[in-house]
Design an enzyme around this catalytic site. Sequence first.
Site, PDB file in Angstrom:
ATOM      1  N   ASP A  22       0.804  -1.225   0.000  1.00 49.75           N
ATOM      2  CA  ASP A  22       0.000   0.000   0.000  1.00 49.75           C
ATOM      3  C   ASP A  22       0.837   1.276   0.000  1.00 49.75           C
ATOM      4  O   ASP A  22       0.415   2.309   0.539  1.00 49.75           O
ATOM      5  CB  ASP A  22      -0.963   0.021   1.216  1.00 49.75           C
ATOM      6  CG  ASP A  22      -1.887  -1.184   1.234  1.00 49.75           C
ATOM      7  OD1 ASP A  22      -2.256  -1.640   0.137  1.00 49.75           O
ATOM      8  OD2 ASP A  22      -2.232  -1.657   2.335  1.00 49.75           O
ATOM      9  N   HIS A  50      -4.740  -1.763  -5.720  1.00 46.03           N
ATOM     10  CA  HIS A  50      -3.950  -0.626  -6.204  1.00 46.03           C
ATOM     11  C   HIS A  50      -4.896   0.471  -6.664  1.00 46.03           C
ATOM     12  O   HIS A  50      -5.718   0.258  -7.554  1.00 46.03           O
ATOM     13  CB  HIS A  50      -3.043  -1.074  -7.359  1.00 46.03           C
ATOM     14  CG  HIS A  50      -2.007  -2.081  -6.943  1.00 46.03           C
ATOM     15  ND1 HIS A  50      -1.089  -2.608  -7.796  1.00 46.03           N
ATOM     16  CD2 HIS A  50      -1.742  -2.636  -5.736  1.00 46.03           C
ATOM     17  CE1 HIS A  50      -0.300  -3.456  -7.141  1.00 46.03           C
ATOM     18  NE2 HIS A  50      -0.688  -3.497  -5.886  1.00 46.03           N
TER      19      HIS A  50
HETATM   20  P1  GDP Z   1      -0.731   0.289  -3.516  1.00 48.03           P
HETATM   21  O1  GDP Z   1      -1.319  -0.989  -3.011  1.00 48.03           O
HETATM   22  O2  GDP Z   1       0.746   0.379  -3.260  1.00 48.03           O
HETATM   23  O3  GDP Z   1      -1.069   0.584  -4.942  1.00 48.03           O
HETATM   24  O4  GDP Z   1      -1.392   1.446  -2.644  1.00 48.03           O
HETATM   25  P2  GDP Z   1      -2.973   1.611  -2.318  1.00 48.03           P
HETATM   26  O5  GDP Z   1      -3.635   2.113  -3.529  1.00 48.03           O
HETATM   27  O6  GDP Z   1      -3.505   0.386  -1.665  1.00 48.03           O
HETATM   28  O7  GDP Z   1      -2.914   2.670  -1.157  1.00 48.03           O
HETATM   29  C1  GDP Z   1      -2.412   3.950  -1.381  1.00 48.03           C
HETATM   30  C2  GDP Z   1      -3.521   4.985  -1.074  1.00 48.03           C
HETATM   31  O8  GDP Z   1      -2.959   6.275  -1.016  1.00 48.03           O
HETATM   32  C3  GDP Z   1      -4.583   5.069  -2.151  1.00 48.03           C
HETATM   33  O9  GDP Z   1      -5.800   5.409  -1.550  1.00 48.03           O
HETATM   34  C4  GDP Z   1      -4.061   6.189  -3.053  1.00 48.03           C
HETATM   35  O10 GDP Z   1      -5.102   6.828  -3.774  1.00 48.03           O
HETATM   36  C5  GDP Z   1      -3.475   7.113  -2.039  1.00 48.03           C
HETATM   37  N1  GDP Z   1      -2.310   7.921  -2.448  1.00 48.03           N
HETATM   38  C6  GDP Z   1      -1.310   7.621  -3.310  1.00 48.03           C
HETATM   39  N2  GDP Z   1      -0.374   8.606  -3.289  1.00 48.03           N
HETATM   40  C7  GDP Z   1      -0.803   9.524  -2.393  1.00 48.03           C
HETATM   41  C8  GDP Z   1      -0.250  10.749  -1.896  1.00 48.03           C
HETATM   42  O11 GDP Z   1       0.824  11.194  -2.263  1.00 48.03           O
HETATM   43  N3  GDP Z   1      -0.989  11.417  -0.938  1.00 48.03           N
HETATM   44  C9  GDP Z   1      -2.188  10.958  -0.483  1.00 48.03           C
HETATM   45  N4  GDP Z   1      -2.814  11.661   0.431  1.00 48.03           N
HETATM   46  N5  GDP Z   1      -2.713   9.798  -0.926  1.00 48.03           N
HETATM   47  C10 GDP Z   1      -2.022   9.100  -1.855  1.00 48.03           C
HETATM   48  P1  IMO Z   2      -0.876  -4.201  -2.182  1.00 43.66           P
HETATM   49  O1  IMO Z   2      -0.462  -4.741  -3.535  1.00 43.66           O
HETATM   50  C1  IMO Z   2      -0.925  -4.596   2.153  1.00 43.66           C
HETATM   51  C2  IMO Z   2      -0.819  -8.657   3.766  1.00 43.66           C
HETATM   52  C3  IMO Z   2      -2.097  -9.116   4.450  1.00 43.66           C
HETATM   53  C4  IMO Z   2      -1.536 -10.085   5.472  1.00 43.66           C
HETATM   54  C5  IMO Z   2      -0.388 -10.737   4.718  1.00 43.66           C
HETATM   55  C6  IMO Z   2      -0.740 -12.075   4.095  1.00 43.66           C
HETATM   56  O2  IMO Z   2      -2.190  -3.516  -2.201  1.00 43.66           O
HETATM   57  O3  IMO Z   2       0.224  -3.378  -1.601  1.00 43.66           O
HETATM   58  P2  IMO Z   2      -2.305 -12.818   2.073  1.00 43.66           P
HETATM   59  O4  IMO Z   2      -3.757 -12.627   1.833  1.00 43.66           O
HETATM   60  O5  IMO Z   2      -1.432 -12.266   0.994  1.00 43.66           O
HETATM   61  O6  IMO Z   2      -1.931 -14.238   2.396  1.00 43.66           O
HETATM   62  O7  IMO Z   2      -1.981 -11.990   3.415  1.00 43.66           O
HETATM   63  O8  IMO Z   2      -0.006  -9.825   3.695  1.00 43.66           O
HETATM   64  N1  IMO Z   2      -0.998  -8.165   2.395  1.00 43.66           N
HETATM   65  C7  IMO Z   2      -0.991  -6.876   2.056  1.00 43.66           C
HETATM   66  N2  IMO Z   2      -0.896  -5.775   2.817  1.00 43.66           N
HETATM   67  N3  IMO Z   2      -1.001  -4.478   0.819  1.00 43.66           N
HETATM   68  C8  IMO Z   2      -1.076  -5.580   0.043  1.00 43.66           C
HETATM   69  O9  IMO Z   2      -1.083  -5.528  -1.308  1.00 43.66           O
HETATM   70  C9  IMO Z   2      -1.096  -6.852   0.656  1.00 43.66           C
HETATM   71  N4  IMO Z   2      -1.176  -8.122   0.209  1.00 43.66           N
HETATM   72  C10 IMO Z   2      -1.103  -8.916   1.283  1.00 43.66           C
HETATM   73  O10 IMO Z   2      -2.782  -8.035   5.039  1.00 43.66           O
HETATM   74  O11 IMO Z   2      -0.984  -9.362   6.552  1.00 43.66           O
HETATM   75 MG    MG Z   3      -2.882  -1.660  -1.778  1.00 40.50          MG
END
Ligand code: GDP
Ligand code: IMO
Ligand code: MG
Length: 453
Positions: A22, A50
């Site tokens: 994340d 994502h």
């Molecule tokens: P990923 O799994 O690595 O793609 O990340 P996620 O999408 O799960 O979580 C990142 C969150 O932060 C999402 O809700 C994005 O829209 C948000 N986001 C990304 N970059 C920024 C930033 O620079 N500032 C803020 N406030 N939010 C961001």
């Molecule tokens: P993105 O791509 C954050 C975490 C789960 C759990 C552990 C194992 O959005 O960054 P699983 O279901 O994979 O066996 O869970 O890994 N986890 C993540 N945490 N972002 C993710 O993906 C994750 N994918 C798995 O919360 O702790």
């Molecule tokens: Mg994510």
Amino acid sequence: MSENTTKPASNCSAVVGLQWGDEGKGKIVDILAAEHDAVVRYNGGANAGHSVVVKGERFSLHLIPSGILYPSKIAVIGNGVVLDPDKLLEEIDGLRARGVDTGGLVISDRAHVVMPYHKAEDAAREDALKRVRIAQAGETGRKVSEIGTTRRGIGPAYAEKAHRAGAVRVGDLLHAETLRDKIEIAIATKMDLIRDLAGSGDAIESQKVMDWALGAGEAIAPMVRDTTYLLNNLVKAGKKVLFESANGTLLDVDHGTYPFVTASSCSIAGIGIGTGVPVQRVGRVIGVMKAYSTRVGAGPLPTELAGPGPDGAIGDRIRNRGREFGTTTGRPRRVGWLDLTAVKYSAMINGTTGIALTMLDVLAGFDTIRVCTGYADGTKVSDRFLPDAAALANAKPHYVDLPGFSEEIGAARSRNELPKQARAYVEFIEQQVGLPVEILSVGPDRAQTMIQV
Ligand code: GDP
Ligand code: IMO
Ligand code: MG
């Protein structure tokens, strides 16, 4: 030129997470996709979430590469991904309903399929671990805990891949005979186990699973290809390919905080495994990190800001400002100060060439921002990360306190427009990690990004 000679390595780039997932990989992939011909997911499955925000419109992608929002790009789901067909079809429908052209999507015939019984097993294992934890509560020294998985069947699907005989690959969905054999083997080898773990439950009927699997195969058949040749041919032709990691390096099954990890290779080492493109073809490795730490699920987070006191209040403020609630499960993410010891370790594992720093805007409004630069051990401070979860659970962060900034920075479009304390924070990270911040993100939207290559 020999058959395997390719154009310069810099045609391929990778985006990896340097923390516990994340980090904002989806946003960074979306930005970089503009200058690539293909975007490829190589690991994980629908555990990933994502987010990409374009002109205020938010897209949440789980299995489909984040390059899908550009109509002309090829979007590849590589063989290293574990594919949940229901989730994929749901995602395709959702994107089409919003006018997104998903015509560029291609799926490896060798990606493994997450079957309904994998999800049942994931849930049953987690529930069993929870029961053990509760039974052992109060016994000193016992540290059993459920992993806190997403319950999307990820671990059991990868385990099935390692078990081999009953594993269903995407290509098998198109061959009824093979499919029937595999489903029968899988059910025969695991149903008793799942029932024992769950303590109850009905038998899974192989015919029902078979009908479901054949239906899934029919629906995805037009997208199924040998993506290994497809990708290697693209690379050979000098096309630009971007690899998109799911999860994060600290969740990598080998290099992460084991056992509180996912079941795949999230670091760039997963590219060779999960696509068949040799990792040395990747010239640029962008490590994405947020300006603080988060983690979902169980496992150590040394800088965690939790509890009823002032730390918990700081954690709550960061969680709310950063919308730190899971894209996939909606769970609140655990929050902590930036742990540079962890980030430096991940940067090392990935041969990272540059940083994408996200969420800097979230830190506005603190007098002081703390950064962990090592772990204290008596009078000594070590800058060595501890990837074993039991060792990391005992780590005491050593903090450097940096001055905070009060202004909101979401409208800044160059480093010069940032308050000097925010600039100093970025420079501190660059100096500590030893890498340039090439992309700086100050909000979720595509537009809220500074690119300084
Ligand atoms: P990923 O799994 O690595 O793609 O990340 P996620 O999408 O799960 O979580 C990142 C969150 O932060 C999402 O809700 C994005 O829209 C948000 N986001 C990304 N970059 C920024 C930033 O620079 N500032 C803020 N406030 N939010 C961001
Ligand atoms: P993105 O791509 C954050 C975490 C789960 C759990 C552990 C194992 O959005 O960054 P699983 O279901 O994979 O066996 O869970 O890994 N986890 C993540 N945490 N972002 C993710 O993906 C994750 N994918 C798995 O919360 O702790
Ligand atoms: Mg994510």
